[in-house]
Design a protein around this motif. Sequence first.
Motif, PDB file in Angstrom:
ATOM      1  N   GLY A 154       2.546  -2.872  -3.839  1.00  0.00           N
ATOM      2  CA  GLY A 154       3.734  -2.275  -4.458  1.00  0.00           C
ATOM      3  C   GLY A 154       3.376  -1.250  -5.524  1.00  0.00           C
ATOM      4  N   ARG A 155       2.396  -1.565  -6.332  1.00  0.00           N
ATOM      5  CA  ARG A 155       1.959  -0.644  -7.382  1.00  0.00           C
ATOM      6  C   ARG A 155       1.271   0.578  -6.782  1.00  0.00           C
ATOM      7  NH1 ARG A 155      -0.259  -5.380 -11.324  1.00  0.00           N
ATOM      8  NH2 ARG A 155       1.770  -5.898 -12.225  1.00  0.00           N
ATOM      9  N   TYR A 156       0.483   0.323  -5.773  1.00  0.00           N
ATOM     10  CA  TYR A 156      -0.224   1.393  -5.048  1.00  0.00           C
ATOM     11  C   TYR A 156       0.770   2.407  -4.479  1.00  0.00           C
ATOM     12  CZ  TYR A 156      -2.971   3.039  -0.918  1.00  0.00           C
ATOM     13  OH  TYR A 156      -3.588   3.759   0.063  1.00  0.00           O
ATOM     14  N   MET A 157       1.817   1.898  -3.818  1.00  0.00           N
ATOM     15  CA  MET A 157       2.818   2.774  -3.215  1.00  0.00           C
ATOM     16  C   MET A 157       3.625   3.511  -4.289  1.00  0.00           C
ATOM     17  SD  MET A 157       2.120   2.444  -0.088  1.00  0.00           S
ATOM     18  CE  MET A 157       3.454   3.162   0.831  1.00  0.00           C
ATOM     19  N   ALA A 158       3.964   2.817  -5.377  1.00  0.00           N
ATOM     20  CA  ALA A 158       4.708   3.456  -6.470  1.00  0.00           C
ATOM     21  C   ALA A 158       3.885   4.579  -7.092  1.00  0.00           C
ATOM     22  CB  ALA A 158       5.090   2.423  -7.525  1.00  0.00           C
TER      23      ALA A 158
END
Length: 190
Positions: A154-158
């Motif tokens: 999730g952090r990677y995509m954000a």
Amino acid sequence: MAVTLGARPNLKKLLRRGIEEEGRAEVAARLDLSLEVLYDYATLRVIPDPETFMLLLRALKVSSETERWMSWWYLQVVAERPKTRSNDARHILQSGLPDPLGADCAEALVKLLNEVRDWACNPSLRELEIRSQFRLKRTTLSDMLNSNRLPELGRYMAFLEACGVRDTQTWAFVWRKIMLKEREAKVGAT
């Protein structure tokens, strides 16, 4: 008696005419921009960076004389200190984006994330926090960009979205590939 317009009205007029002649959808497709971003450029609501402006002129297929005039007016508009200068991720072209498919481990992927940040004109951690609508905190970003571990999906995509990456599917595929490889290595070690 001829009336001379300022640089901004002249540039807007020629940009709009060129976009109408070539077709909005066609020009947007050539530049890999949304119609909304193209409209922002055509109305000079947002002033494109010089490289993007030259790509826009090539997409409009203007004559060399018209290109010279438009370039001169562009410099005048930039010198006027425009109303807004875009840091919005939607206004970043996708050319020159690092290719994630070569990453085969977490360290390589983190290195690519740092290259993506450079590609996005090296926004500050505070700017990335704002662009991610505060889904990412500065400390989280710093940890993610300075570690050798695979970041949380999730952090990677954000992070990728905050940097203006549009094709996040390829990046998600690479993340999953590395995650599975790491999981298999842990299972094999036990």
